[in-house]
Design a protein around this motif. Structure first.
Motif, PDB file in Angstrom:
ATOM      1  N   HIS A   1       1.950   3.146  13.026  1.00  0.00           N
ATOM      2  CA  HIS A   1       3.047   3.896  13.637  1.00  0.00           C
ATOM      3  C   HIS A   1       2.562   4.694  14.834  1.00  0.00           C
ATOM      4  O   HIS A   1       2.365   5.898  14.765  1.00  0.00           O
ATOM      5  CB  HIS A   1       3.693   4.821  12.600  1.00  0.00           C
ATOM      6  CG  HIS A   1       4.289   4.079  11.451  1.00  0.00           C
ATOM      7  ND1 HIS A   1       5.435   3.340  11.569  1.00  0.00           N
ATOM      8  CD2 HIS A   1       3.879   3.915  10.180  1.00  0.00           C
ATOM      9  CE1 HIS A   1       5.725   2.774  10.396  1.00  0.00           C
ATOM     10  NE2 HIS A   1       4.785   3.104   9.550  1.00  0.00           N
TER      11      HIS A   1
ATOM     12  N   GLU B   1       4.110   5.689  17.325  1.00  0.00           N
ATOM     13  CA  GLU B   1       5.061   6.689  17.797  1.00  0.00           C
ATOM     14  C   GLU B   1       4.742   8.074  17.245  1.00  0.00           C
ATOM     15  O   GLU B   1       5.169   9.080  17.804  1.00  0.00           O
ATOM     16  CB  GLU B   1       6.501   6.297  17.442  1.00  0.00           C
ATOM     17  CG  GLU B   1       6.799   6.216  15.960  1.00  0.00           C
ATOM     18  CD  GLU B   1       6.535   4.846  15.367  1.00  0.00           C
ATOM     19  OE1 GLU B   1       5.695   4.104  15.934  1.00  0.00           O
ATOM     20  OE2 GLU B   1       7.143   4.522  14.352  1.00  0.00           O
TER      21      GLU B   1
ATOM     22  N   ARG C   1       2.136   9.536  20.083  1.00  0.00           N
ATOM     23  CA  ARG C   1       2.324   9.476  21.518  1.00  0.00           C
ATOM     24  C   ARG C   1       2.984  10.724  22.087  1.00  0.00           C
ATOM     25  O   ARG C   1       3.195  10.830  23.282  1.00  0.00           O
ATOM     26  CB  ARG C   1       3.158   8.246  21.893  1.00  0.00           C
ATOM     27  CG  ARG C   1       2.422   6.943  21.662  1.00  0.00           C
ATOM     28  CD  ARG C   1       2.970   5.859  22.562  1.00  0.00           C
ATOM     29  NE  ARG C   1       4.412   5.765  22.487  1.00  0.00           N
ATOM     30  CZ  ARG C   1       5.077   5.014  21.645  1.00  0.00           C
ATOM     31  NH1 ARG C   1       4.425   4.299  20.763  1.00  0.00           N
ATOM     32  NH2 ARG C   1       6.389   4.978  21.648  1.00  0.00           N
TER      33      ARG C   1
ATOM     34  N   CYS D   1      10.488   6.761  26.138  1.00  0.00           N
ATOM     35  CA  CYS D   1       9.792   7.024  24.878  1.00  0.00           C
ATOM     36  C   CYS D   1      10.556   7.918  23.903  1.00  0.00           C
ATOM     37  O   CYS D   1      10.196   7.989  22.734  1.00  0.00           O
ATOM     38  CB  CYS D   1       8.417   7.635  25.149  1.00  0.00           C
ATOM     39  SG  CYS D   1       8.449   9.227  25.989  1.00  0.00           S
TER      40      CYS D   1
ATOM     41  N   THR E   1      13.774   4.334  19.790  1.00  0.00           N
ATOM     42  CA  THR E   1      13.396   4.322  21.200  1.00  0.00           C
ATOM     43  C   THR E   1      14.179   3.196  21.881  1.00  0.00           C
ATOM     44  O   THR E   1      14.844   2.390  21.220  1.00  0.00           O
ATOM     45  CB  THR E   1      11.892   4.063  21.369  1.00  0.00           C
ATOM     46  OG1 THR E   1      11.598   2.742  20.871  1.00  0.00           O
ATOM     47  CG2 THR E   1      11.060   5.099  20.607  1.00  0.00           C
TER      48      THR E   1
ATOM     49  N   GLU F   1      12.913  -0.126  20.580  1.00  0.00           N
ATOM     50  CA  GLU F   1      13.380  -0.336  19.207  1.00  0.00           C
ATOM     51  C   GLU F   1      14.855  -0.705  19.187  1.00  0.00           C
ATOM     52  O   GLU F   1      15.279  -1.580  18.425  1.00  0.00           O
ATOM     53  CB  GLU F   1      13.144   0.926  18.375  1.00  0.00           C
ATOM     54  CG  GLU F   1      11.690   1.175  18.051  1.00  0.00           C
ATOM     55  CD  GLU F   1      11.445   2.520  17.395  1.00  0.00           C
ATOM     56  OE1 GLU F   1      10.358   2.720  16.837  1.00  0.00           O
ATOM     57  OE2 GLU F   1      12.357   3.398  17.450  1.00  0.00           O
TER      58      GLU F   1
ATOM     59  N   LYS G   1       6.772   1.484  25.361  1.00  0.00           N
ATOM     60  CA  LYS G   1       5.817   0.954  24.403  1.00  0.00           C
ATOM     61  C   LYS G   1       6.519   0.317  23.211  1.00  0.00           C
ATOM     62  O   LYS G   1       7.613   0.724  22.813  1.00  0.00           O
ATOM     63  CB  LYS G   1       4.896   2.071  23.896  1.00  0.00           C
ATOM     64  CG  LYS G   1       4.055   2.711  24.991  1.00  0.00           C
ATOM     65  CD  LYS G   1       3.117   1.710  25.642  1.00  0.00           C
ATOM     66  CE  LYS G   1       2.250   2.341  26.717  1.00  0.00           C
ATOM     67  NZ  LYS G   1       1.418   1.350  27.424  1.00  0.00           N
TER      68      LYS G   1
ATOM     69  N   THR H   1       6.626  -0.471  19.140  1.00  0.00           N
ATOM     70  CA  THR H   1       6.317   0.281  17.923  1.00  0.00           C
ATOM     71  C   THR H   1       6.287  -0.700  16.750  1.00  0.00           C
ATOM     72  O   THR H   1       6.670  -1.862  16.866  1.00  0.00           O
ATOM     73  CB  THR H   1       7.385   1.353  17.640  1.00  0.00           C
ATOM     74  OG1 THR H   1       8.622   0.707  17.279  1.00  0.00           O
ATOM     75  CG2 THR H   1       7.621   2.260  18.839  1.00  0.00           C
ATOM     76  N   TYR H   2       5.842  -0.189  15.641  1.00  0.00           N
ATOM     77  CA  TYR H   2       5.835  -0.988  14.410  1.00  0.00           C
ATOM     78  C   TYR H   2       7.233  -1.539  14.126  1.00  0.00           C
ATOM     79  O   TYR H   2       7.396  -2.698  13.757  1.00  0.00           O
ATOM     80  CB  TYR H   2       5.356  -0.105  13.259  1.00  0.00           C
ATOM     81  CG  TYR H   2       5.166  -0.817  11.938  1.00  0.00           C
ATOM     82  CD1 TYR H   2       3.938  -1.381  11.609  1.00  0.00           C
ATOM     83  CD2 TYR H   2       6.200  -0.891  11.014  1.00  0.00           C
ATOM     84  CE1 TYR H   2       3.743  -2.019  10.386  1.00  0.00           C
ATOM     85  CE2 TYR H   2       6.023  -1.527   9.792  1.00  0.00           C
ATOM     86  CZ  TYR H   2       4.795  -2.089   9.489  1.00  0.00           C
ATOM     87  OH  TYR H   2       4.614  -2.713   8.288  1.00  0.00           O
TER      88      TYR H   2
ATOM     89  N   TYR I   1       0.391  -2.498  22.382  1.00  0.00           N
ATOM     90  CA  TYR I   1       0.345  -2.113  20.966  1.00  0.00           C
ATOM     91  C   TYR I   1       0.685  -3.305  20.087  1.00  0.00           C
ATOM     92  O   TYR I   1       1.641  -4.039  20.364  1.00  0.00           O
ATOM     93  CB  TYR I   1       1.312  -0.973  20.650  1.00  0.00           C
ATOM     94  CG  TYR I   1       1.511  -0.796  19.157  1.00  0.00           C
ATOM     95  CD1 TYR I   1       0.516  -0.242  18.370  1.00  0.00           C
ATOM     96  CD2 TYR I   1       2.669  -1.250  18.537  1.00  0.00           C
ATOM     97  CE1 TYR I   1       0.669  -0.130  16.993  1.00  0.00           C
ATOM     98  CE2 TYR I   1       2.836  -1.139  17.158  1.00  0.00           C
ATOM     99  CZ  TYR I   1       1.838  -0.580  16.393  1.00  0.00           C
ATOM    100  OH  TYR I   1       1.977  -0.479  15.033  1.00  0.00           O
TER     101      TYR I   1
END
Length: 213
Positions: free
Chosen positions: A12, A14, A17, A63, A75, A78, A102, A104-105, A126
């Protein structure tokens, strides 16, 4: 640095960051996500002048977490991965990442079935290592894309990104690789059996075949 000390590819990012340290006026954030959703729904595969200007004036839009009525706090990357997984949204995702957004998971959770999305997400710098219980992301990717075992071209595209074997100007279906992407790729976890993928698994086999060729 040992693999146990290497924080690249944690589940994770996020959390690390610093999004909580930045903010955007709620009305500006709402307008940004509303327009992003409209473009997804209308299959418009570019951000356009208004969104580009909003990002230039408020870089934190790339972000921050926005409270969406359907997906909760997300985000921009996402949101796209949760909302629609089609070609135009992939191109929107590429535009966002090219401007500094970026992965994310959660992005990988939502988009794992779509290898073009995975390619875009990798360009953000990532990739998760641990994924589903007891499994690595790259092995799960191969399981969810059973055809990849016999699809050499798809394997090669993803492996080139993972190994950093791309250069500015290289073309993918969603756009052109830039210096920004090259720098991002340096942050991906190094491929290492037992760390990024299972030794002797389907991804390990594909990697060995690629390196052998």
């Amino acid at each position: 640095m040992s693999s146990s000390d290497d924080t690249r590819g944690t589940n994770h990012p996020e959390e690390n960051r610093g999004e909580s340290a930045v903010s955007v006026d709620p009305s500006i954030a709402s307008a940004f996500f509303t327009e992003l959703e409209r473009r997804c729904d209308k299959k418009i595969g570019r951000l356009g002048t208004n969104l580009e200007n909003s990002i230039a004036d408020h870089p934190a839009l790339l972000c921050i977490k926005f409270q969406h009525k359907d997906y909760g706090q997300v985000t921009a990357t996402e949101f796209i991965c949760c909302h629609r997984l089609n070609t135009s949204c992939r191109d929107l995702l590429f535009d966002l990442i090219s401007r500094g957004a970026k992965a994310t998971y959660k992005c990988y959770e939502e988009a794992i079935e779509y290898y073009n999305f995975i390619e875009c997400l990798l360009l953000s710098g990532y990739m998760p290592t641990d994924f589903r219980t007891g499994k690595k992301f790259l092995d799960c990717m191969m399981e969810d894309h059973s055809y990849m075992k016999d699809d050499k071209e798809t394997n090669e595209d993803i492996l080139r990104l993972l190994l950093g074997q791309v250069k500015p100007g290289d073309q993918f279906s969603f756009g052109e690789v830039t210096e920004v992407h090259i720098e991002n790729l340096k942050n991906l976890p190094k491929l290492n059996p037992g760390v990024t993928h299972a030794k002797g698994g389907s991804f390990d086999d594909a990697l060995k075949e690629y390196l052998r060729d």
